[in-house]
Design an enzyme around this catalytic site. Structure first.
Site, mmCIF file in Angstrom:
data_model
loop_
_atom_site.group_PDB
_atom_site.id
_atom_site.type_symbol
_atom_site.label_atom_id
_atom_site.label_comp_id
_atom_site.label_asym_id
_atom_site.label_seq_id
_atom_site.Cartn_x
_atom_site.Cartn_y
_atom_site.Cartn_z
ATOM 1 C CE LYS A 81 -6.864 -5.657 8.250
ATOM 2 N NZ LYS A 81 -5.702 -5.261 8.733
ATOM 3 C CB SER A 157 -2.975 -3.150 6.443
ATOM 4 O OG SER A 157 -3.617 -3.767 8.020
ATOM 5 C CB SER A 181 -3.466 -1.737 10.193
ATOM 6 O OG SER A 181 -2.142 -2.081 9.395
#
Length: 465
Positions: A81, A157, A181
């Protein structure tokens, strides 16, 4: 062979390398081909490093040829990420306010552990700006879409990571979770996502969101997550709040089953949450399967009311802190929703913040007492399935912020407990449904064990998109 390789787990890949059935180069080429097939429709990646990945895969293939693998994940394709530092790759955090200039010479602790174990870094995945919300879109990177229906969101996220794992663009991804997330996009995209106990996976630089922020594995199975956690939970001196060494491998006990476990099932948190019928039925069916495996299941609710205001105080304050050093011109580039919560966060006083900490401590006490009676708590991961892409909340819901549709996830960031989302089916529209498994702090192995039992019983895992 290309399609088959992208469907293999990390454990399958390592086993195939060991037996000489295929090589890390074969696996990496298959993953890169899969990315070409699915991008830019999904928009799961902000950076793909095909040349670098193939070079790392070639070096791994040579180690396997010599019978000298470097570590537990040698040659396994992974993604990261774009919140976490990765040596040699810009970390933009989804923001036009970020600077592209390097040098990018440092790995985050979890990235460093993957590198030490020979993982092949394929690319960096999308995130909303600074990971601030439960869906993945940003002014810098655009909208990330759900692999089961590209008109819908992948969640966030860590939405890019979830979408990548779901379509076979690498079996492992590193995500972050400050309010759900990892678990939110795992539920929306039909994969497994684990938020470990806070501190189990070291984090550096420290998150502006403080001790809400966790780093965790995003995989297609609980067994792969256990393997990945063995790697990334290694100590790192840069994180002063990191836990000591894990007590053995997280693979140990994974297959011990659930017979005799005391399981609490809370389908609506005591009527506080309206859950859609398709979600409720899939979750209840999975819970029933656990009971059939010998777990003592009782429908009971944990003793707390929605802590959303305390969470907002901590979360919005963190957002204000992460953008505090930006110039006026840079602030104009921010996501409008982020600008809004930063302004609110900047208005809180120290006493407001400490009052939220008090709520957090009381919630932790209550959950500690709860787990003196029950080994695990089961809930839906989310009350809904994926909604339209590009929106923070479902259209027509009347909700203001993403926390309005994630009531099952953020409480357990406040308490720092391990929690995972397990894919347990789809609704009538064919959209994935997640079951959340929560255990007491430090009981990460128990979360993985319960999730693995669901996979072994055929109650977890759904067909790849």
């Amino acid at each position: 062979m290309t399609t088959e390789l992208t469907r293999l787990t990390a454990q399958d890949l390592v086993d195939g390398y060991r037996k000489g059935e295929f090589s890390p180069v074969d696996a990496t080429r298959a993953v890169l081909a899969r990315i070409e097939e699915t991008e830019p429709a999904l928009n799961a990646f902000v950076r793909v490093d095909a040349e670098g990945a193939l070079a790392e895969a070639g070096a791994s293939a040579e180690r396997w040829r010599r019978g000298e693998p470097q570590g537990l994940l040698d040659g396994v394709p992974v993604t990261v990420k774009d919140i976490l530092l990765q040596r040699g790759a810009p970390t933009m955090r989804g923001s036009k306010s970020s600077r592209t200039q390097g040098p990018w010479q440092e790995d985050a602790p979890s990235v460093a552990r993957l590198r030490e174990h020979g993982a092949v870094f394929v690319g960096k995945t999308t995130t909303p700006e600074f990971g601030w919300k439960g869906v993945t879109d940003s002014p810098l990177s655009g909208v990330t879409r759900n692999p089961y229906d590209t008109a819908r969101t992948a969640g966030g996220s860590s939405g890019g990571s979830a979408a990548a794992v779901a379509v076979g663009a690498g079996p492992l991804s590193l995500g972050t979770d400050g309010g759900g997330s990892v678990r939110i996009p795992a539920a929306f995209c039909g994969i497994f996502g684990l938020k470990p106990t806070y501190g189990r996976v070291p984090l550096y630089p420290a998150s502006a969101f403080g001790t809400l922020a966790h780093v965790g594995p995003m995989t297609r199975t609980a067994a792969d997550a256990a393997l990945m956690l063995d790697v990334i939970s290694g100590a790192d001196a840069r994180d002063w709040s990191a836990l000591g060494p894990a007590p053995g491998s997280f693979l140990d006990g994974l297959r011990d089953g659930v017979r005799g476990l005391r399981v609490a099932f809370s389908p609506t948190l005591g009527g506080q949450v309206a859950v859609r019928p398709g979600v409720a039925s899939a979750v209840r069916e999975a819970v029933t399967r656990l009971a059939g495996l010998g777990a003592y299941v009782e429908e009971v609710d944990p003793d707390f009311t929605d802590p959303v205001e305390a969470f907002h105080t901590l979360w919005f304050s963190g957002a204000a802190r992460v953008t505090q050093q930006l110039s006026a011109a840079q602030r104009e580039l921010l996501d409008p929703g982020l600008q809004e919560i930063c302004a609110r966060g900047a208005r809180y006083s120290a006493l407001d913040y400490l009052a939220a900490v008090d709520v957090r401590m009381e919630l932790g006490r209550r959950m500690g007492a709860f787990h003196s009676t029950y080994d695990v708590l089961l809930t839906p991961s989310l009350p809904i399935t994926a909604f339209e892409a590009g929106a923070e909340v479902p259209k027509g819901s009347g909700l203001r912020r993403w926390t309005g549709w994630t009531p099952f996830t953020y409480p357990f960031n406040l308490t720092q407990q391990p929690a995972a989302s397990v894919p347990v089916g789809v609704d009538r529209a064919g959209l994935p449904v997640g079951l959340q498994v929560v255990a007491a702090r430090h009981a990460d192995g128990l979360v993985l064990r319960v999730a693995h039992a669901l996979y072994e019983a055929g109650a977890a895992g759904i067909s790849a998109p």
